[in-house]
Structures are given as structure tokens and as C-alpha cells.
Design a protein around this motif. Structure first.
Motif, mmCIF file in Angstrom:
data_model
loop_
_atom_site.group_PDB
_atom_site.id
_atom_site.type_symbol
_atom_site.label_atom_id
_atom_site.label_comp_id
_atom_site.label_asym_id
_atom_site.label_seq_id
_atom_site.Cartn_x
_atom_site.Cartn_y
_atom_site.Cartn_z
ATOM 1 N N LEU A 273 77.974 3.521 -41.730
ATOM 2 C CA LEU A 273 79.251 3.224 -41.033
ATOM 3 C C LEU A 273 79.516 4.517 -40.561
ATOM 4 O O LEU A 273 80.123 4.673 -39.347
ATOM 5 C CB LEU A 273 80.264 2.362 -41.881
ATOM 6 N N MET A 274 79.895 5.552 -41.335
ATOM 7 C CA MET A 274 80.282 6.779 -40.759
ATOM 8 C C MET A 274 79.492 7.415 -39.804
ATOM 9 O O MET A 274 80.128 8.001 -38.642
ATOM 10 C CB MET A 274 80.733 7.893 -42.143
ATOM 11 N N GLU A 275 78.291 7.348 -40.184
ATOM 12 C CA GLU A 275 77.117 8.204 -39.013
ATOM 13 C C GLU A 275 77.132 7.282 -37.723
ATOM 14 O O GLU A 275 77.175 7.602 -36.699
ATOM 15 C CB GLU A 275 75.890 7.967 -39.785
ATOM 16 N N ALA A 276 77.527 5.810 -37.811
ATOM 17 C CA ALA A 276 77.475 5.203 -36.683
ATOM 18 C C ALA A 276 78.872 5.538 -35.798
ATOM 19 O O ALA A 276 78.591 5.476 -34.700
ATOM 20 C CB ALA A 276 77.702 3.665 -37.023
ATOM 21 N N LEU A 277 79.790 5.816 -36.510
ATOM 22 C CA LEU A 277 81.066 6.216 -35.856
ATOM 23 C C LEU A 277 80.725 7.552 -35.063
ATOM 24 O O LEU A 277 81.110 7.786 -33.913
ATOM 25 C CB LEU A 277 82.177 6.200 -36.604
ATOM 26 N N LYS A 278 80.073 8.479 -35.929
ATOM 27 C CA LYS A 278 79.776 9.753 -35.397
ATOM 28 C C LYS A 278 78.900 9.772 -34.001
ATOM 29 O O LYS A 278 78.880 10.282 -33.088
ATOM 30 C CB LYS A 278 79.204 10.707 -36.397
ATOM 31 N N ALA A 279 77.827 8.659 -34.116
ATOM 32 C CA ALA A 279 76.776 8.691 -33.211
ATOM 33 C C ALA A 279 77.266 8.039 -32.026
ATOM 34 O O ALA A 279 76.657 7.954 -30.977
ATOM 35 C CB ALA A 279 75.570 7.816 -33.788
ATOM 36 N N GLU A 298 91.080 4.043 -46.879
ATOM 37 C CA GLU A 298 91.532 5.285 -47.444
ATOM 38 C C GLU A 298 90.223 5.937 -47.834
ATOM 39 O O GLU A 298 90.444 7.362 -47.727
ATOM 40 C CB GLU A 298 92.016 4.840 -48.975
ATOM 41 N N ARG A 299 89.229 5.551 -48.163
ATOM 42 C CA ARG A 299 88.141 6.438 -48.368
ATOM 43 C C ARG A 299 87.583 7.044 -47.034
ATOM 44 O O ARG A 299 87.061 8.438 -47.109
ATOM 45 C CB ARG A 299 86.598 5.572 -48.762
ATOM 46 N N PHE A 300 87.484 6.425 -45.880
ATOM 47 C CA PHE A 300 86.934 6.961 -44.665
ATOM 48 C C PHE A 300 88.173 8.071 -44.226
ATOM 49 O O PHE A 300 87.523 9.278 -43.808
ATOM 50 C CB PHE A 300 86.951 6.171 -43.654
ATOM 51 N N LEU A 301 89.238 7.885 -44.159
ATOM 52 C CA LEU A 301 90.192 9.015 -43.881
ATOM 53 C C LEU A 301 90.241 10.214 -44.856
ATOM 54 O O LEU A 301 90.228 11.334 -44.239
ATOM 55 C CB LEU A 301 91.726 8.463 -43.932
ATOM 56 N N ALA A 302 90.063 9.890 -46.056
ATOM 57 C CA ALA A 302 89.997 11.008 -47.049
ATOM 58 C C ALA A 302 88.492 12.114 -46.767
ATOM 59 O O ALA A 302 88.419 12.999 -47.093
ATOM 60 C CB ALA A 302 89.950 10.726 -48.453
ATOM 61 N N GLY A 304 87.669 12.593 -43.677
ATOM 62 C CA GLY A 304 87.520 13.320 -42.692
ATOM 63 C C GLY A 304 87.448 12.460 -41.371
ATOM 64 O O GLY A 304 87.629 12.886 -40.115
ATOM 65 N N VAL A 305 87.251 11.327 -41.441
ATOM 66 C CA VAL A 305 87.289 9.998 -40.287
ATOM 67 C C VAL A 305 88.498 10.035 -39.768
ATOM 68 O O VAL A 305 89.504 9.775 -40.441
ATOM 69 C CB VAL A 305 86.546 8.750 -40.702
ATOM 70 N N SER A 306 88.378 10.217 -38.342
ATOM 71 C CA SER A 306 89.902 9.947 -37.870
ATOM 72 C C SER A 306 90.344 8.391 -37.891
ATOM 73 O O SER A 306 89.570 7.622 -37.903
ATOM 74 C CB SER A 306 90.015 10.486 -36.383
ATOM 75 N N GLU A 307 91.694 8.254 -37.579
ATOM 76 C CA GLU A 307 92.127 6.862 -37.419
ATOM 77 C C GLU A 307 91.648 6.093 -36.395
ATOM 78 O O GLU A 307 91.246 4.965 -36.399
ATOM 79 C CB GLU A 307 93.737 6.974 -37.595
ATOM 80 N N GLU A 308 91.652 6.928 -35.079
ATOM 81 C CA GLU A 308 91.092 6.471 -34.031
ATOM 82 C C GLU A 308 89.543 5.942 -34.090
ATOM 83 O O GLU A 308 89.285 4.840 -33.889
ATOM 84 C CB GLU A 308 91.091 7.264 -32.923
ATOM 85 N N ASP A 309 88.782 6.814 -34.719
ATOM 86 C CA ASP A 309 87.473 6.267 -35.047
ATOM 87 C C ASP A 309 87.293 5.234 -35.863
ATOM 88 O O ASP A 309 86.391 4.232 -35.671
ATOM 89 C CB ASP A 309 86.486 7.387 -35.416
ATOM 90 N N PHE A 310 87.994 5.212 -37.091
ATOM 91 C CA PHE A 310 88.055 4.128 -37.880
ATOM 92 C C PHE A 310 88.340 2.959 -37.401
ATOM 93 O O PHE A 310 87.949 1.766 -37.656
ATOM 94 C CB PHE A 310 89.009 4.371 -39.225
#
Length: 352
Positions: A273-279, A298-302, A304-310
Motif C-alpha cells: 500500500l505504501m509503495e502504491a502511494l509512492k508510485a 497511525e502506522r502509515f503516518l508514523a 512518514g506517509v503524508s496525510e494527503e497521500d494516505f
């Protein structure tokens, strides 16, 4: 970004360009014929290609066989004077059924010589872009016959052409565009096939595979749990029984990919999921309740994923159609992918 499924017709066009490159390497003189407009029940869409060599050998189609002979004959004249030109063919109603135009129709075809080294470079670049899943377009001035390859909207000096390119990337459709100076161009779009990567070889995925394939999507499944990821459960489907993080390079996520994580296990779902957001994948969805998604936040923001991306993650996954079993959830997921792909009002309503 919203992008479009590559139509079957355009996929065939890409094969035509591959043939063109091989023929160019053999030293053949070529003409590229492209459908630039249609009216009525024309059997081939705008953007369809036919490649012709100096001996009259050809590959592809601009009319399903109705006017190919005339196009090939006209191509010989194009090779003789090295000048591009537009030709039109109309089909009368009384002959429509015989040639497959049930309501009559008209086809506008543009023929351009591919004889210079620059022309050879254009074909090579288009094929290289195709292999790299990079959207591209052959931009041709219909008055002068001069052409160039566009890879980005910024390649255009004219804002109207830049907008048309962006629209073409989203829709996958080729078309005419009039520049601000009044010159008319044709953008022959080449857009990667949209595909779906499903993380989780679960019952939802079993139902999703056949309907996604029917809708024209390529689909790949990733799940490290070999009890789930078996060929018996998923015959004739690309299946990676590996941890997602170990096959990310192989998956090559990009803006033309939808990622749906349905294992309900953060150890498996979180990384892809994180990589999909980055890509910049056009769709990112995850199974789970709102409470589960809050913990995911909580896990994603911790991490380093931005709120906008999440906020781009569709969760709970799927359109709200009251789905109550795996098959219905699969329908909801595919519907949401299509809504996101097409940028429809339904997607905006859900976002609001």
C-alpha cells in the motif's frame, strides 16, 4: 491521475509499430496510415494504424478490410513524392452491410511517409516507451506532415496541445487538436494497459479475477501464504507466492496500476500500500473497517506517509453497494476501480 484502459484496438496498433521498427531495420520504405476521423459505424476507431512498405505489403487495419486496398495504392504515391496527405472514404447505405458498416459511415485516413532517420527514431522511441509503460504520442501536423514524439505535456510549446496530451493520457484516445496558431495536429496516443495488482489470494480475489478479466484488465495476485496462493485456486493467472516487498521490483507499480490489498493483515498489506502511494498508482484500496483503517493511519503516518497521500487509500474498499459476500465485494471493488479510472461523478460523490 486518472488513466484509461488500453483498448484492444490500440493494443493492436502497438504491434503495428513493432512491425514498423522491424521493417525499418530491414531497410524498407514505409508509410504509416492512421484513422484520424470516423463517422457512422466505422469498423475501426480513431487512432487505428496500417503500416505499408514499398512492395505493398502491409500490417494492421484502418477499416477491417473495407478500404485497405485503396489505402495501400495511395501509399505508393506518398512514397513517390514523400508528402503526407489525408484521404477520405465514404460507404453508401446500400453497400453498408456487405462491408460491415451497418449504418453507413465515413473514414478519414492520414498517410505519412516514414523514410527519414528522424522517422525511424520516432518509431523506436514509441516502442521503447511502450516497453517501459511510458505514455507517449506521435504528434503530426496535418498540413505540413511534420511529426514528433511527445512523452510529457511539457514537451508541447502550445498549451492546447499540452491539454490534449493530458486528456489523451487519461482517456487513452487519439484525436485531432487545433493549436492556438490555427494549425491542426493529430495526436496518436500510446497508453500503457491498465492493470490490477491484488495483494491477497482470498475468496474476494477468486471472484474478482474473472470479472476484471472480462472488463479488460490484466491482473496479478501476490500472497506469501502458499495455502491461499495456489494454481488450483487461481488457474492461468499470474500468481506470486512471495512477500510483496520481495517482488515490488518485479511488479513495477506505476500510475497505470490499481492496487487492492485484501488480506486484512498489516504484515502483508502495509508495504505494498505504501509503495502504491509512492508510485502514484491510480487506485489504492484496502480491506478493513473504519476502525482498522484508523489504526492503519497511525502506522502509515508514523512511517512518514503524508496525510494527503494516505487520504488516497480507498477504505473500506469498494463502492458502498451493500455487498454482503465475497462475490458482491469483488463487484464493489471492480466498480470502484472503474469509477476512479474514469473520474466519474460517482467517485466525486464518494470523496465528498
Amino acid at each position: 491521475m486518472s488513466v484509461s484502459t488500453l483498448p484492444q484496438e490500440l493494443s493492436k496498433n502497438l504491434d503495428v509499430l513493432g512491425v514498423a521498427e522491424r521493417w525499418q531495420a530491414e531497410g524498407r520504405k514505409l508509410v504509416l496510415a492512421t484513422v484520424i476521423e470516423t463517422w457512422g459505424s466505422a469498423p475501426r476507431p480513431v487512432g487505428s494504424h496500417l503500416i505499408i512498405d514499398e512492395n505493398g505489403e502491409f500490417e494492421g487495419s484502418v477499416s477491417g478490410g473495407c478500404v485497405e486496398g485503396a489505402v495501400v495504392a495511395e501509399a505508393m504515391d506518398v512514397l513517390e513524392d514523400s508528402k503526407g496527405r489525408k484521404i477520405e472514404f465514404g460507404v453508401a447505405d446500400e453497400t453498408a452491410w456487405r462491408v460491415g458498416l451497418s449504418c453507413g459511415g465515413k473514414i478519414g485516413v492520414y498517410l505519412e511517409p516514414l523514410t527519414s532517420e528522424a522517422d525511424h527514431g520516432h518509431v523506436r522511441l514509441l516502442n521503447t516507451s511502450r516497453a517501459a509503460r511510458q505514455p507517449a504520442a506521435l504528434l503530426t501536423n496535418l498540413a505540413t506532415g511534420l511529426s514528433s514524439v511527445m512523452l510529457y505535456a511539457d514537451d508541447a510549446e502550445d498549451s492546447a496541445i499540452a491539454i490534449a496530451f493530458e486528456n489523451g493520457v487519461r482517456s487513452g484516445k487519439s484525436g485531432r487538436v487545433q493549436a492556438k496558431d490555427g494549425e491542426e495536429y493529430f495526436l496518436s496516443m500510446q497508453v500503457p494497459a491498465t492493470r490490477i495488482v491484488v495483494v491477497g489470494a482470498v475468496h474476494i480475489t477468486q471472484a474478482l479475477v474473472p470479472i476484471a478479466q472480462t472488463a479488460g484488465f490484466d491482473i496479478t495476485i501476490v500472497d506469501p501464504r502458499t495455502a491461499f496462493a495456489s494454481e488450483e485456486r487461481f488457474p492461468e493467472v499470474p500468481l506470486l507466492a512471495e512477500w510483496p516487498q520481495d517482488v515490488l521490483a518485479q511488479l513495477k507499480l506505476d500510475p497505470f496500476t490499481a492496487v487492492a490489498a485484501v488480506t486484512h493483515d498489516p504484515k502483508i498489506d502495509d508495504v505494498p500500500l505504501m509503495e502504491a502511494l509512492k508510485a502514484g498508482c491510480f487506485y489504492v484500496g484496502a480491506l478493513g473497517s473504519r476502525k482498522t483503517h484508523a489504526k492503519r493511519s497511525e502506522r502509515f503516518l508514523a512511517a512518514g506517509v503524508s496525510e494527503e497521500d494516505f487520504a488516497r487509500i480507498k477504505a473500506p474498499i469498494g463502492l458502498d453497494i451493500g455487498a454482503a459476500n465475497p462475490a458482491e465485494i469483488a463487484v464493489a471493488v471492480l466498480a470502484e476501480i472503474i469509477v476512479t479510472l474514469r473520474g466519474t461523478k460517482a467517485d466525486q460523490k464518494k470523496a465528498d
